[in-house]
Design a protein around this motif. Structure first.
Motif, mmCIF file in Angstrom:
data_model
loop_
_atom_site.group_PDB
_atom_site.id
_atom_site.type_symbol
_atom_site.label_atom_id
_atom_site.label_comp_id
_atom_site.label_asym_id
_atom_site.label_seq_id
_atom_site.Cartn_x
_atom_site.Cartn_y
_atom_site.Cartn_z
ATOM 1 N N ASN A 329 0.831 -1.206 0.000
ATOM 2 C CA ASN A 329 0.000 0.000 0.000
ATOM 3 C C ASN A 329 0.867 1.258 0.000
ATOM 4 O O ASN A 329 0.567 2.248 -0.689
ATOM 5 N N VAL A 330 1.936 1.224 0.805
ATOM 6 C CA VAL A 330 2.831 2.387 0.867
ATOM 7 C C VAL A 330 3.442 2.661 -0.504
ATOM 8 O O VAL A 330 3.448 3.804 -0.997
ATOM 9 N N PHE A 331 3.961 1.632 -1.151
ATOM 10 C CA PHE A 331 4.633 1.806 -2.439
ATOM 11 C C PHE A 331 3.643 2.191 -3.536
ATOM 12 O O PHE A 331 4.009 2.860 -4.494
ATOM 13 N N ALA A 332 2.384 1.729 -3.386
ATOM 14 C CA ALA A 332 1.396 1.982 -4.434
ATOM 15 C C ALA A 332 0.734 3.347 -4.304
ATOM 16 O O ALA A 332 0.321 3.931 -5.316
ATOM 17 N N HIS A 333 0.619 3.884 -3.092
ATOM 18 C CA HIS A 333 -0.206 5.074 -2.880
ATOM 19 C C HIS A 333 0.565 6.273 -2.346
ATOM 20 O O HIS A 333 -0.044 7.249 -1.919
ATOM 21 N N THR A 334 1.883 6.206 -2.352
ATOM 22 C CA THR A 334 2.678 7.371 -1.955
ATOM 23 C C THR A 334 3.692 7.662 -3.060
ATOM 24 O O THR A 334 4.049 6.768 -3.851
ATOM 25 N N PRO A 335 4.150 8.905 -3.179
ATOM 26 C CA PRO A 335 5.154 9.238 -4.214
ATOM 27 C C PRO A 335 6.417 8.397 -4.053
ATOM 28 O O PRO A 335 6.739 7.927 -2.959
ATOM 29 N N ASN A 336 7.157 8.232 -5.153
ATOM 30 C CA ASN A 336 8.328 7.360 -5.142
ATOM 31 C C ASN A 336 9.347 7.730 -4.082
ATOM 32 O O ASN A 336 9.971 6.864 -3.473
ATOM 33 N N ARG A 337 9.579 9.003 -3.860
ATOM 34 C CA ARG A 337 10.628 9.404 -2.940
ATOM 35 C C ARG A 337 10.116 9.660 -1.519
ATOM 36 O O ARG A 337 10.857 10.148 -0.675
ATOM 37 N N ALA A 338 8.839 9.330 -1.265
ATOM 38 C CA ALA A 338 8.297 9.491 0.095
ATOM 39 C C ALA A 338 8.875 8.405 1.003
ATOM 40 O O ALA A 338 8.851 7.212 0.677
ATOM 41 N N ALA A 339 9.397 8.828 2.126
ATOM 42 C CA ALA A 339 10.033 7.891 3.059
ATOM 43 C C ALA A 339 8.982 7.043 3.767
ATOM 44 O O ALA A 339 7.816 7.413 3.893
ATOM 45 N N CYS A 340 9.408 5.892 4.221
ATOM 46 C CA CYS A 340 8.550 5.014 5.012
ATOM 47 C C CYS A 340 9.403 4.353 6.088
ATOM 48 O O CYS A 340 10.632 4.386 6.032
ATOM 49 N N ALA A 341 8.747 3.751 7.071
ATOM 50 C CA ALA A 341 9.472 3.136 8.184
ATOM 51 C C ALA A 341 8.714 1.917 8.681
ATOM 52 O O ALA A 341 7.480 1.862 8.628
ATOM 53 N N VAL A 342 9.468 0.918 9.157
ATOM 54 C CA VAL A 342 8.901 -0.296 9.753
ATOM 55 C C VAL A 342 9.520 -0.441 11.136
ATOM 56 O O VAL A 342 10.748 -0.427 11.271
ATOM 57 N N ALA A 343 8.671 -0.571 12.153
ATOM 58 C CA ALA A 343 9.143 -0.736 13.534
ATOM 59 C C ALA A 343 8.517 -1.992 14.121
ATOM 60 O O ALA A 343 7.331 -2.275 13.899
ATOM 61 N N LEU A 344 9.302 -2.755 14.842
ATOM 62 C CA LEU A 344 8.825 -3.967 15.507
ATOM 63 C C LEU A 344 9.313 -3.928 16.951
ATOM 64 O O LEU A 344 10.520 -3.783 17.199
ATOM 65 N N ALA A 345 8.374 -4.070 17.893
ATOM 66 C CA ALA A 345 8.721 -4.018 19.317
ATOM 67 C C ALA A 345 7.985 -5.119 20.055
ATOM 68 O O ALA A 345 6.909 -5.577 19.632
ATOM 69 N N ALA A 346 8.578 -5.553 21.153
ATOM 70 C CA ALA A 346 7.932 -6.561 21.999
ATOM 71 C C ALA A 346 6.821 -5.909 22.819
ATOM 72 O O ALA A 346 6.910 -4.744 23.203
ATOM 73 N N ARG A 347 5.772 -6.663 23.075
ATOM 74 C CA ARG A 347 4.658 -6.172 23.897
ATOM 75 C C ARG A 347 4.767 -6.726 25.307
ATOM 76 O O ARG A 347 5.268 -7.839 25.509
ATOM 77 N N ALA A 348 4.293 -5.959 26.252
ATOM 78 C CA ALA A 348 4.262 -6.437 27.631
ATOM 79 C C ALA A 348 3.311 -7.621 27.722
ATOM 80 O O ALA A 348 2.174 -7.565 27.249
ATOM 81 N N GLY A 349 3.756 -8.704 28.311
ATOM 82 C CA GLY A 349 2.919 -9.902 28.406
ATOM 83 C C GLY A 349 3.084 -10.857 27.252
ATOM 84 O O GLY A 349 2.439 -11.904 27.207
ATOM 85 N N GLY A 350 3.948 -10.522 26.277
ATOM 86 C CA GLY A 350 4.178 -11.415 25.148
ATOM 87 C C GLY A 350 3.595 -10.878 23.861
ATOM 88 O O GLY A 350 2.730 -10.006 23.853
ATOM 89 N N GLY A 351 4.082 -11.380 22.746
ATOM 90 C CA GLY A 351 3.608 -10.921 21.457
ATOM 91 C C GLY A 351 4.461 -9.779 20.939
ATOM 92 O O GLY A 351 5.546 -9.491 21.450
ATOM 93 N N ALA A 352 3.976 -9.095 19.917
ATOM 94 C CA ALA A 352 4.749 -8.031 19.280
ATOM 95 C C ALA A 352 3.812 -6.969 18.749
ATOM 96 O O ALA A 352 2.611 -7.195 18.551
ATOM 97 N N ALA A 353 4.385 -5.774 18.510
ATOM 98 C CA ALA A 353 3.666 -4.665 17.897
ATOM 99 C C ALA A 353 4.433 -4.239 16.660
ATOM 100 O O ALA A 353 5.610 -3.869 16.735
ATOM 101 N N LEU A 354 3.772 -4.316 15.503
ATOM 102 C CA LEU A 354 4.385 -3.985 14.222
ATOM 103 C C LEU A 354 3.767 -2.688 13.713
ATOM 104 O O LEU A 354 2.530 -2.597 13.596
#
Length: 416
Positions: A329-354
């Motif tokens: 979606n990011v690559f399809a609906h934003t201009p070519n040179r628009a920056a993007c970011a991916v963050a992954l963190a652990a959640r309290a009690g287990g699991g993850a937040a993306l």
């Protein structure tokens, strides 16, 4: 339902018992009063022959032997026995009319007795205590019997309600399990015919749903499998290209082939549970894949990934598909040179937040609707991510990034 049925049946039993016990109690009181009056009348009539003989001494002795206050009114106006005033009933009896009269003092019983000198009258008074003798004890017995019968009725009503509600409760539990995705849930037909029919119909519905889902999975797998033919043609075309360009195209085709294979496998194992994977490893691999495309389009791709292992309740293919949908979606609906970011963190009690953010124009108002898209796409990318989050016991949230673009947060629960 069980409580309502118990109350209904118990109330009906109480109403029937009251309808029987109250008239019976009144009948007992009436019979007790009539018995007392009849005993008094019989005693007075037993004295009539003595009074009619005209022997005052014998009459006095007979009056004393009755054990109750009896008054004898002689024709000459004198009285014998217990002193008592001359009442209206006595005057009527002096005319030859024996009767029983009710008063506030009890029941007055008068009997006329013919003598050689005229009509004499025998009178006695039956007090209220004698009229109701034994009634209290009888009512107490009736009350105890009524309470016992009501208790038995409540127990019987509760047993009947339990027998009726148990199969309905079991059918409801099976329906809730089906609604929760457990397609193996079935209800055991039991109870009255109508309840058994409900359980049987629910089982038929569950079988039908499972058959439809199985058929749908096979259709998805078949459609995915058809993509292999054009993929094979692309791989052959790549072999005819110059080495460097051919290798790049072949790598893209191989990645697409793996995605199709994962789609087929995922379609056929649906319903077997969400699986599990190391989110750190999967996300890192997919970010590496998209980094090459980001570099080709001059798009800065920032990453902030927690070190693994980071187990989540989702298969690697499903998590990869969800992240691919978001980055696609990011690559399809934003201009070519628009920056993007991916963050992954652990959640309290287990699991993850993306979290996936971009510096584009942001999400449209209807972005959360399945199939809605303001651009030239299917509009299913966010829904794919949402379903993946739900399968892992998490959720998908939409918002704005720090630079005003879109921000999508995907929470994933830990494996069971």
């Amino acid at each position: 339902m069980r409580a309502r049925l118990t109350l209904l049946l118990a109330g009906t039993a109480v109403a029937v018992l009251v309808a029987l016990v109250v008239p019976l109690g009144l009948l007992i009181r009436t019979l007790a009063a009539e018995r007392a009056v009849a005993d008094a009348d019989a005693q007075l009539r037993a004295l009539v022959p003595v009074v009619a003989a005209g022997a005052p001494a014998a009459a006095e002795l007979a009056l004393a032997g009755t054990g109750r206050p009896v008054t004898l009114y002689l024709p000459d106006g004198t009285t014998a026995g217990a002193p008592a005033p001359v009442t209206t009933a006595v005057r009527l009896a002096q005319r030859g009319r024996s009767r029983t009269v009710s008063s506030s003092a009890g029941r007055e019983v008068v009997v006329a007795a013919g003598t050689p000198s005229g009509t004499a009258v025998l009178r006695t008074l039956v007090p209220p205590a004698e009229l109701t003798s034994g009634v209290g004890r009888a009512w107490l017995l009736l009350g105890v019997l009524g309470v016992l019968l009501v208790g038995l009725a409540v127990l019987a009503a509760n047993g009947f309600a339990r027998a009726l509600s148990r199969p309905l409760t079991a059918a409801s539990a099976a329906a809730h399990r089906l609604a929760g995705g457990d397609l193996a849930a079935r209800a055991t037909p039991a109870g009255p015919p109508e309840v058994r029919e409900v359980a049987t119909s629910l089982n038929r519905l569950a079988d039908r749903i499972r058959a439809l889902l199985d058929a749908e999975r096979e259709r998805v797998a078949d459609l995915s499998h058809r993509l292999r033919t054009p993929l094979t043609a692309l791989r052959l075309e790549a072999e005819s290209l110059p080495a460097e360009l051919g290798d790049a195209v072949a790598a893209r085709v191989d990645a697409l082939d793996r995605a199709v294979t994962g789609l087929i496998q995922d379609a056929r194992r649906r319903g077997a549970g969400p699986g599990s994977c190391d989110a750190a490893a999967v996300v890192a691999a997919r970010v590496d894949f998209w980094s090459a495309l980001a570099e080709d389009t001059g798009r800065p791709l920032r990453r902030d990934l927690a070190a693994g292992p980071l187990p989540v309740a989702l298969s690697a293919d499903t998590l990869a598909a969800a992240l691919d949908a978001l980055l696609g979606n990011v690559f399809a609906h934003t201009p070519n040179r628009a920056a993007c970011a991916v963050a992954l963190a652990a959640r309290a009690g287990g699991g993850a937040a993306l979290t996936v953010t971009d510096d584009g124009p942001g999400l449209p108002a209807d972005a959360a609707a399945r199939g809605a898209s303001g651009g030239d796409s299917t509009g299913l990318g966010l829904d794919i991510a949402r379903q993946a989050a739900a399968a892992a016991g998490g959720a998908l949230r939409l918002g704005r990034g720090p630079r005003g673009g879109a921000a999508v947060l995907l929470t994933l629960g830990p494996p069971a």
